[in-house]
Design a protein around this motif. Structure first.
Motif, short mmCIF file in Angstrom:
data_model
loop_
_atom_site.label_atom_id
_atom_site.label_comp_id
_atom_site.label_asym_id
_atom_site.label_seq_id
_atom_site.Cartn_x
_atom_site.Cartn_y
_atom_site.Cartn_z
N GLU A 22 0.87 -1.19 0.00
CA GLU A 22 0.00 0.00 0.00
C GLU A 22 0.90 1.23 0.00
OE1 GLU A 22 -3.31 -0.17 0.05
OE2 GLU A 22 -3.63 -2.30 0.48
N GLY A 23 0.82 2.02 -1.06
CA GLY A 23 1.65 3.21 -1.16
C GLY A 23 0.82 4.46 -1.36
N ARG A 24 1.07 5.48 -0.55
CA ARG A 24 0.42 6.78 -0.72
C ARG A 24 1.47 7.78 -1.19
NH1 ARG A 24 -4.68 7.56 0.60
NH2 ARG A 24 -5.79 6.00 1.84
N ALA A 25 1.18 8.43 -2.29
CA ALA A 25 2.16 9.33 -2.91
C ALA A 25 2.61 10.43 -1.93
CB ALA A 25 1.56 9.96 -4.16
N PRO A 26 3.93 10.75 -2.00
CA PRO A 26 4.95 10.13 -2.86
C PRO A 26 5.50 8.86 -2.22
CG PRO A 26 5.91 11.96 -1.67
CD PRO A 26 4.46 11.93 -1.29
N TRP A 27 5.72 7.84 -3.03
CA TRP A 27 6.31 6.60 -2.52
C TRP A 27 7.16 5.96 -3.62
CZ3 TRP A 27 5.27 1.96 -4.98
CH2 TRP A 27 4.17 1.97 -5.85
N GLY A 28 8.20 5.26 -3.20
CA GLY A 28 9.06 4.54 -4.13
C GLY A 28 9.57 3.28 -3.46
N LEU A 29 9.43 2.16 -4.13
CA LEU A 29 9.78 0.85 -3.57
C LEU A 29 10.85 0.20 -4.43
CD1 LEU A 29 9.18 -1.50 -1.57
CD2 LEU A 29 7.41 -2.24 -3.16
N ARG A 30 12.02 -0.02 -3.83
CA ARG A 30 13.11 -0.70 -4.54
C ARG A 30 13.03 -2.19 -4.25
NH1 ARG A 30 17.78 0.77 -6.98
NH2 ARG A 30 17.41 2.95 -6.41
N MET A 31 12.83 -2.97 -5.29
CA MET A 31 12.71 -4.43 -5.15
C MET A 31 14.07 -5.07 -5.47
SD MET A 31 9.45 -4.61 -4.45
CE MET A 31 9.09 -6.35 -4.62
N PRO A 32 14.75 -5.66 -4.48
CA PRO A 32 16.03 -6.32 -4.77
C PRO A 32 15.80 -7.59 -5.57
CG PRO A 32 15.36 -6.72 -2.50
CD PRO A 32 14.36 -5.76 -3.07
N PRO A 33 16.84 -8.11 -6.21
CA PRO A 33 16.70 -9.36 -6.96
C PRO A 33 16.26 -10.50 -6.04
CG PRO A 33 18.77 -8.26 -7.50
CD PRO A 33 18.20 -7.53 -6.32
N VAL A 34 15.46 -11.41 -6.59
CA VAL A 34 15.00 -12.57 -5.84
C VAL A 34 15.23 -13.83 -6.67
CG1 VAL A 34 13.26 -11.28 -4.54
CG2 VAL A 34 12.65 -12.34 -6.73
N ALA A 35 15.29 -14.97 -5.98
CA ALA A 35 15.41 -16.24 -6.69
C ALA A 35 14.04 -16.61 -7.26
CB ALA A 35 15.90 -17.32 -5.74
N GLY A 36 13.99 -16.94 -8.52
CA GLY A 36 12.72 -17.30 -9.13
C GLY A 36 12.19 -16.19 -10.01
N ALA A 37 10.89 -16.18 -10.19
CA ALA A 37 10.24 -15.19 -11.05
C ALA A 37 9.37 -14.28 -10.20
CB ALA A 37 9.39 -15.89 -12.10
N GLY A 38 9.40 -12.99 -10.49
CA GLY A 38 8.61 -12.04 -9.72
C GLY A 38 7.32 -11.67 -10.43
N PHE A 39 6.38 -11.12 -9.68
CA PHE A 39 5.12 -10.67 -10.28
C PHE A 39 4.56 -9.50 -9.49
CE2 PHE A 39 3.72 -13.58 -7.00
CZ PHE A 39 2.56 -13.00 -6.50
N HIS A 40 3.77 -8.68 -10.17
CA HIS A 40 3.04 -7.58 -9.53
C HIS A 40 1.66 -7.49 -10.17
CE1 HIS A 40 6.74 -6.18 -7.68
NE2 HIS A 40 7.32 -6.17 -8.86
N VAL A 41 0.66 -7.27 -9.35
CA VAL A 41 -0.70 -7.03 -9.82
C VAL A 41 -1.15 -5.70 -9.22
CG1 VAL A 41 -3.08 -7.85 -9.90
CG2 VAL A 41 -1.19 -9.50 -9.91
N VAL A 42 -1.54 -4.75 -10.06
CA VAL A 42 -2.04 -3.47 -9.56
C VAL A 42 -3.52 -3.67 -9.21
CG1 VAL A 42 -2.34 -1.01 -10.00
CG2 VAL A 42 -0.42 -2.25 -11.05
N LEU A 43 -3.82 -3.63 -7.92
CA LEU A 43 -5.19 -3.86 -7.47
C LEU A 43 -6.02 -2.59 -7.50
CD1 LEU A 43 -4.29 -6.13 -4.41
CD2 LEU A 43 -5.06 -6.87 -6.69
N HIS A 44 -5.41 -1.47 -7.11
CA HIS A 44 -6.08 -0.17 -7.10
C HIS A 44 -5.06 0.90 -7.46
CE1 HIS A 44 -9.55 -1.92 -4.99
NE2 HIS A 44 -8.68 -2.50 -4.19
N GLY A 45 -5.52 1.98 -8.09
CA GLY A 45 -4.64 3.12 -8.35
C GLY A 45 -3.73 2.92 -9.54
N SER A 46 -2.59 3.63 -9.52
CA SER A 46 -1.64 3.58 -10.63
C SER A 46 -0.23 3.79 -10.10
CB SER A 46 -1.98 4.65 -11.67
OG SER A 46 -1.90 5.95 -11.09
N CYS A 47 0.76 3.43 -10.91
CA CYS A 47 2.16 3.61 -10.52
C CYS A 47 3.04 3.44 -11.75
CB CYS A 47 2.56 2.64 -9.41
SG CYS A 47 2.46 0.90 -9.88
#
Length: 311
Positions: A22-47
């Motif tokens: 859950e991010g309320r502007a302004p927000w920035g999230l740095r995702m470090p590398p992970v083992a496997g495959a990553g995914f994101h689903v935008v449930l509400h809002g935009s980014c």
């Protein structure tokens, strides 16, 4: 046999991990590398999303959009490309009903809600289907396009917004289903006239039946000729077409799949080594052990012990 399902199942090493963000502007999230495959689903809002190394321009995301990150590469999600991004601090994580964790960040601006996570896949021996995928796949939420994927996102959003009886089992199943829906959507988005590699192979009237035959019965004494007969092509034409699309000759892929099948049986079943060898298409334990050690650098029994210890 569903080749896509089997290929992914052969690489899976655990349940997906996921976090509601859950991010309320302004927000920035740095995702470090992970083992496997990553995914994101935008449930509400935009980014926006862009890779840590800036290998492509930031991409705008809206509600219902889905992102797949093939190798779990590091990347950034933010309300705007100019917003500084950081790895969340421990105090930004909050409790949420299992099996989803939660992280809250930002200030008092417009809200964006995402489901972020990764599928645990064995990256040491990726199936060639996965290796041929783009590093980042963006599936925009287009009305009428990929209705099953859109329905899964809608169901997931409903369960996360209003957890009820059964949510504990429903949410992991939906997240698991997302992976297949994402890859199906990407494959079906490739125009038949220009599709190459596995995107073409899984729909090709000659190569697809041969792949299904190998996956359905890897222990069968397949030859290039018997697979070509399944494909309805001459031996030479089939071998050339198969190698071009799949990325390796038919019998090389057969050997790969036999040993992949054996490794999965060793991880998941308590079968005698001889039974595993037979199910993988080997006449005896010695031949199987030699082939397995050449591919995995350890004997079958040691591989099983290591896999059980790691789990």
């Amino acid at each position: 046999m569903d080749v896509l399902t089997e290929a992914l199942a052969s690489m899976r090493t655990g349940a997906p991990a996921s976090v509601r963000t859950e991010g309320r502007a302004p927000w920035g999230l740095r995702m470090p590398p992970v083992a496997g495959a990553g995914f994101h689903v935008v449930l509400h809002g935009s980014c926006w999303i862009y890779p840590s190394e800036n290998t492509f321009e930031p991409v705008a995301l809206g509600a219902g959009d889905v992102i797949f990150v093939r190798d779990g590469a590091g990347h950034i999600l933010a309300d705007h490309p100019d917003t500084p991004a950081h790895v969340p601090r421990p105090d930004q994580y909050t409790e949420m009903r299992p099996p989803i964790g939660a992280v809250t960040l930002g200030e008092n601006g417009p809200l964006t809600s995402l489901l972020c996570g990764n599928y645990h896949l064995d990256g040491t021996r990726p199936h060639p289907l996965l290796k041929q995928l783009p590093e980042f796949i963006h599936l925009p939420a287009r009305p009428g396009r990929h209705p099953e994927l859109a329905a899964a996102v809608t169901l997931l959003r409903a369960e996360l917004d209003n957890p009820r009886i059964g949510s504990h089992g429903i949410v992991p199943a939906l997240i698991d289903s997302l992976l297949l829906y994402i890859l199906r959507a990407w494959i079906e988005d490739q125009p038949a006239s220009t599709a190459v590699g596995w995107a073409a192979a899984l729909r090709d009237p000659a190569v697809a039946p041969a792949l299904s035959a190998i996956h359905d019965n890897p222990a069968a004494p397949w030859t290039v000729q018997s697979l070509a007969d399944r494909a309805g092509l001459s031996r030479a034409a089939f071998a050339k077409k198969f190698a071009t699309m799949v990325g390796e000759p038919p019998l090389a892929y057969l050997t790969r799949w036999r040993l992949t099948t054996a490794a999965r049986l060793l991880r998941e079943e308590d079968l005698p080594i001889g039974t595993v060898a037979a199910r993988a298409g080997y006449a005896n334990e010695f031949a199987f052990g030699k082939a397995f050690k050449r591919e995995y650098q350890v004997a079958p029994g040691q591989y099983r012990r290591q896999a059980r210890t790691a789990a």
